[in-house]
Each structure stands twice: as C-alpha cells, then as structure tokens.
Design a protein around this motif. Structure first.
Motif, PDB file in Angstrom:
ATOM      1  N   ALA A 139       0.947  -1.285  -0.259  1.00 26.27           N
ATOM      2  CA  ALA A 139      -0.175  -0.135  -0.267  1.00 26.27           C
ATOM      3  C   ALA A 139       0.996   1.558  -0.503  1.00 26.27           C
ATOM      4  N   GLY A 140       0.221   2.276  -0.654  1.00 24.69           N
ATOM      5  CA  GLY A 140       0.897   3.543  -1.382  1.00 24.69           C
ATOM      6  C   GLY A 140       2.925   3.048  -2.115  1.00 24.69           C
ATOM      7  N   GLN A 142       4.969   3.257  -4.991  1.00 25.30           N
ATOM      8  CA  GLN A 142       4.797   3.651  -6.141  1.00 25.30           C
ATOM      9  C   GLN A 142       5.103   2.862  -7.424  1.00 25.30           C
TER      10      GLN A 142
END
Length: 240
Positions: A139-140, A142
């Motif tokens: 999660a989160g 890139q």
C-alpha cells in the motif's frame, strides 16, 4: 583339590564374573540409550520453546513465521528436522531466502531475506527482481503496473527494465505496461501519454519517440497517444 585345580577354578569364576559385569554394563547402556532417545523425542520433555527471527524485513511478521513452524513441525527440539523447518518458513510469500539452525537447548534460529517487489503484476500479484510473482500488497508504494499473459512475467519485466534504461536520461518513466497475448507492447508514461510500440523493435520505436518528443511538445495541444507501429514516423492522437 590341588593348587593348580584351585587356581583354574578361581580363574573361571573371575572370567564368569567379568562376563556378567559386561552384560550388565551393555544392558544398562542399551536401556539408558533407549530411555534417553525416547526422552529426546518426546516434545513434552524437550519442546521447541523459542523461535528467534532476524534479518532485514518490512512486510514479514515474526508471529507469522512462528505460526508456520508450529503448524508444520511436530516433535521435540531434537527430532525436528532443519529441512522441514526451512520448508515451512519458505511458505510465507514474502520470504525470498531463509537459513535455519538449532540452538541448544530449545531454540530455533531463523534468518530471513525478504522479497524485493519491483512491480505489480496483473493487478493482484507482485514481481520480484527476477520476475517471479508472489502474493503480497504494498500500500502506497509507487510501483509500475505490468499486465500480460500468465508465464510472461519475466518477459514483461525485462521489457520494462529495457524501456526504463532508455528513458533514464530524461524525466519520463513507464507507469503502466501491457504485453498482449500476441506479445505486442503498449505503455503509458508518467505524464499520461500512451505509446503503442507493437511487437517488433519496440526499443527502437521508443527511442524514435524520445527523439521526436521535443518537437511534439511545441504543439499547444496535449498528447493522448502515439502510435509507433511504422517503419518511419508515428501517428499522434491529441486530446479533445
């Protein structure tokens, strides 16, 4: 009974006593060894009471590794097989490599090397640096999104890496990559431009786009897509 006969009788008694003593000793050793073996195998006598986990990891939880070992390994500290423990640890999807050893009297030591995710594959899996998919979420993070047919993970990742190398001199990067069933390449760059590179010479076609991109930027309109499936030149689609 003369002296010779008396001496011979004494020797026979000593020999018999010696044999009896050896029999008692060997029997005791056998019984003692059996008892010791049973005691060592009995997990209630020498249980695995501690699992020490070390290494550099972010997504792995110690409790999950301990649970895998507890669920898969039966028996005592002595009877537990290192290879079985190693196999149990590797069931965790985030474990890339692991080493396992026993530490007297009741501890299992585990050293972990965690997977390094480099891309998201087909929206629900991760790829490590070798192009091997595994289950996980970041999660989160890139990470680039790669899509393609099953079994084409390494091909897609190597193509992505080759494109990134070409783009590394500028500010553009590959955000999404799609490898079709016919192994045609389509990418979306971080600025939103979509590139259709086709099946052949996709690196040369990407380089052609890079060479002509400064010229395209002179137009006030925003680019939607660029089709590079031509021997020379390209087709440009502008946003409405």
């Amino acid at each position: 009974m003369n002296e010779l006969e008396h001496h011979q009788l004494k020797m026979r008694k000593e020999k018999a006593w010696g044999m009896g003593f050896l029999i008692v000793v060997f029997t005791s050793l056998i019984i003692g060894g059996t008892v010791l073996t049973n005691w060592m195998v009995d997990e209630q006598q020498v249980p695995i009471s501690s699992v020490q986990i070390s290494g550099h990891y972010t997504y792995i939880k110690d409790r999950d590794i301990s649970r895998l070992i507890a669920n898969d390994i039966e028996g005592s500290f002595f009877s537990a097989d290192i290879n079985d423990i190693h196999s149990a640890v590797l069931k965790h999807p985030w474990v890339y490599q692991a080493s396992v050893r026993k530490k007297w009297p009741n501890t299992i030591q585990v050293y972990l090397v965690e997977q390094t995710p480099v891309a998201i594959w087909n929206g629900d899996l991760l790829l490590n640096a070798e192009g091997i998919p595994f289950v996980g979420s970041v999660a989160g993070a890139q990470l680039p999104l790669l899509f393609g047919p099953n079994g084409a993970e390494k091909t897609a990742l190597s193509g992505y890496q080759a494109m990134q190398m070409i783009l590394s001199t500028g500010t553009l990067t590959v955000k999404n990559l799609v490898l079709s069933e016919r192994f045609a390449w389509q990418v979306q760059l971080n600025n939103g431009i979509k590139l259709n590179l086709g099946r052949q010479e996709f690196i040369n076609r990407l380089q052609r786009f890079i060479n002509l991109y400064p010229l395209l930027q002179q137009d006030e309109r925003d680019i939607n897509y660029v089709d590079l499936r031509y021997d020379t030149g390209m087709a440009v689609g502008w946003q409405a």
